[in-house]
Design an enzyme around this catalytic site. Structure first.
Site, PDB file in Angstrom:
ATOM      1  N   GLY A   1       9.885 -17.326  19.123  1.00  0.00           N
ATOM      2  CA  GLY A   1      10.051 -16.216  19.445  1.00  0.00           C
ATOM      3  C   GLY A   1      11.344 -15.545  19.908  1.00  0.00           C
ATOM      4  O   GLY A   1      12.213 -16.731  20.514  1.00  0.00           O
ATOM      5  N   CYS A   2      11.425 -14.630  20.019  1.00  0.00           N
ATOM      6  CA  CYS A   2      13.084 -13.798  20.524  1.00  0.00           C
ATOM      7  C   CYS A   2      13.252 -14.211  22.134  1.00  0.00           C
ATOM      8  O   CYS A   2      13.973 -15.050  22.409  1.00  0.00           O
ATOM      9  CB  CYS A   2      13.347 -12.621  20.382  1.00  0.00           C
ATOM     10  N   TYR A   3      12.413 -13.703  23.037  1.00  0.00           N
ATOM     11  CA  TYR A   3      12.455 -14.076  24.325  1.00  0.00           C
ATOM     12  C   TYR A   3      12.371 -15.570  24.560  1.00  0.00           C
ATOM     13  O   TYR A   3      13.202 -16.084  25.348  1.00  0.00           O
ATOM     14  CB  TYR A   3      11.383 -13.319  25.123  1.00  0.00           C
TER      15      TYR A   3
ATOM     16  N   THR B   1      13.393 -18.067  22.873  1.00  0.00           N
ATOM     17  CA  THR B   1      14.597 -18.696  22.641  1.00  0.00           C
ATOM     18  C   THR B   1      15.747 -18.539  23.613  1.00  0.00           C
ATOM     19  O   THR B   1      16.384 -19.345  23.974  1.00  0.00           O
ATOM     20  CB  THR B   1      14.962 -18.122  21.137  1.00  0.00           C
ATOM     21  N   SER B   2      15.884 -17.143  23.957  1.00  0.00           N
ATOM     22  CA  SER B   2      16.965 -16.870  24.870  1.00  0.00           C
ATOM     23  C   SER B   2      16.708 -17.580  26.300  1.00  0.00           C
ATOM     24  O   SER B   2      17.812 -17.763  27.002  1.00  0.00           O
ATOM     25  CB  SER B   2      16.923 -15.387  25.034  1.00  0.00           C
TER      26      SER B   2
END
Length: 337
Positions: free
Chosen positions: A189-191, A193-194
């Protein structure tokens, strides 16, 4: 496919790690020579399922510009027969097949599938695909290794538990060898990964404490998908910022899963996502407590050595502050401490 940024603050004891992630490929350099395992000149035939959403469009943009990938099949059950350029005009110049229904898709001349379908719909579809296909799933359906935890957070039982045992979590900078040998890859997911890209190396090196990890993250509106939702109308989000998922966001178990595996013990975080009035882009700020004797410089140097050979993760110099506008539309994650 999300990428990030860090920023250094002069505080002692609880530095903040800022990370941001867009979802795209680099305008300067789209593909890393390190990641190419394909023999020179070999062409791979690709199918993209769910191509008419934002995730599907981004995958098509990336693949259409890749020198060795050729898209043979594209599906969008609500737009069968339509040309992809009529759905996303900025890709009208690409040589792409028309959209079709999944039930009519011919996989006989396909090597790999990118599945860009909504959460909860992917498990049964992937289970029915030919077993020789390589698959990258961009939904959340295979990200959580514990199927009971998946059922708790997504509201229904896992429909392909045997495939979950086979799935490899696709955080490429952390699990390269496992991904290289996998048949089914669960795209992060995006969050998550960050947050994991900066924190996993620091946790593995025991440079930060496992308690009191606080994450303040902000995302553009396209992260909510292309479907029409009243809460995402322009008049609802313009000229403001607001927190959401404060009682428990679905990305929390995915984040804690990765951090716990790095620590080899249970890690919990305090996580608050925020919606910002912009189309795309992401910034995550992590507040951590350093282990005894560890300095801010130690954190910086360890991240620098960890990612110095990676094409798409960049540690900024000095006190340079990352900005979403510097990475949006690219494949890069910028960081600082």
């Amino acid at each position: 496919m999300q990428w990030f940024v860090f920023k250094t603050t002069p505080k002692v004891g609880r530095p903040s790690l800022r990370v941001r992630a867009p979802v795209a490929s680099s305008p300067q350099k789209q593909y890393s020579s390190k990641t190419a395992e394909i023999k020179s000149g070999e062409e791979l035939h690709i199918a993209v399922l769910g191509a008419s959403g934002y995730t599907g469009a981004e995958i098509v943009r990336l693949l259409a510009n890749h020198p060795q990938f050729h898209i043979k099949v594209m599906t969008a059950d609500r737009k069968p027969g339509e040309q992809f350029g009529s759905v996303f005009p900025y890709l009208i110049t690409q040589d792409l097949p028309n959209l079709g229904a999944i039930k009519d898709a011919d996989f006989s001349n396909v090597d790999a599938v990118f599945c860009c379908l909504p959460h909860g719909t992917t498990q049964e579809i992937i289970e029915g695909l030919p077993k020789q296909l390589k698959i990258v799933d961009l939904s959340a359906d295979f990200r959580l290794s514990d199927t009971n935890e998946y059922a708790e957070w997504y509201g229904h039982s896992h429909r392909a538990p045997e495939l979950q045992q086979e799935a490899v979590y696709g955080l490429t900078e952390v699990l390269q060898d496992e991904i290289r040998n996998a048949r089914l890859v669960a795209n992060p997911g995006c969050y998550p990964t960050s947050i994991q890209l900066p924190l996993v190396p620091l946790i593995k090196a025991k440079l930060i404490k496992l308690s009191n990890i606080i994450v303040d993250a902000k995302s553009g509106v396209s992260g909510a998908g292309r479907g029409a939702k009243e809460a995402n109308l322009y008049t609802e989000i313009a000229e403001g910022i607001h927190a959401y998922g404060t009682k428990g966001h679905r990305h929390v178990p995915e984040i804690e899963q990765g951090l716990s595996e790095a620590a080899e013990s249970k890690v919990t975080i305090s996580f608050t996502p925020n919606l910002i009035c912009m189309k795309r882009g992401m910034q995550s700020t992590m507040f951590v407590e350093m282990a005894p004797g560890v300095t801010v410089s130690d954190l910086y140097q360890h991240l620098k050595s960890t990612y110095e050979g990676e094409e798409f993760v960049k540690l900024l110099h000095g006190i340079s502050v990352p900005h979403t506008r510097h990475v949006v539309g690219s494949n890069y994650c910028f960081m600082n401490v």
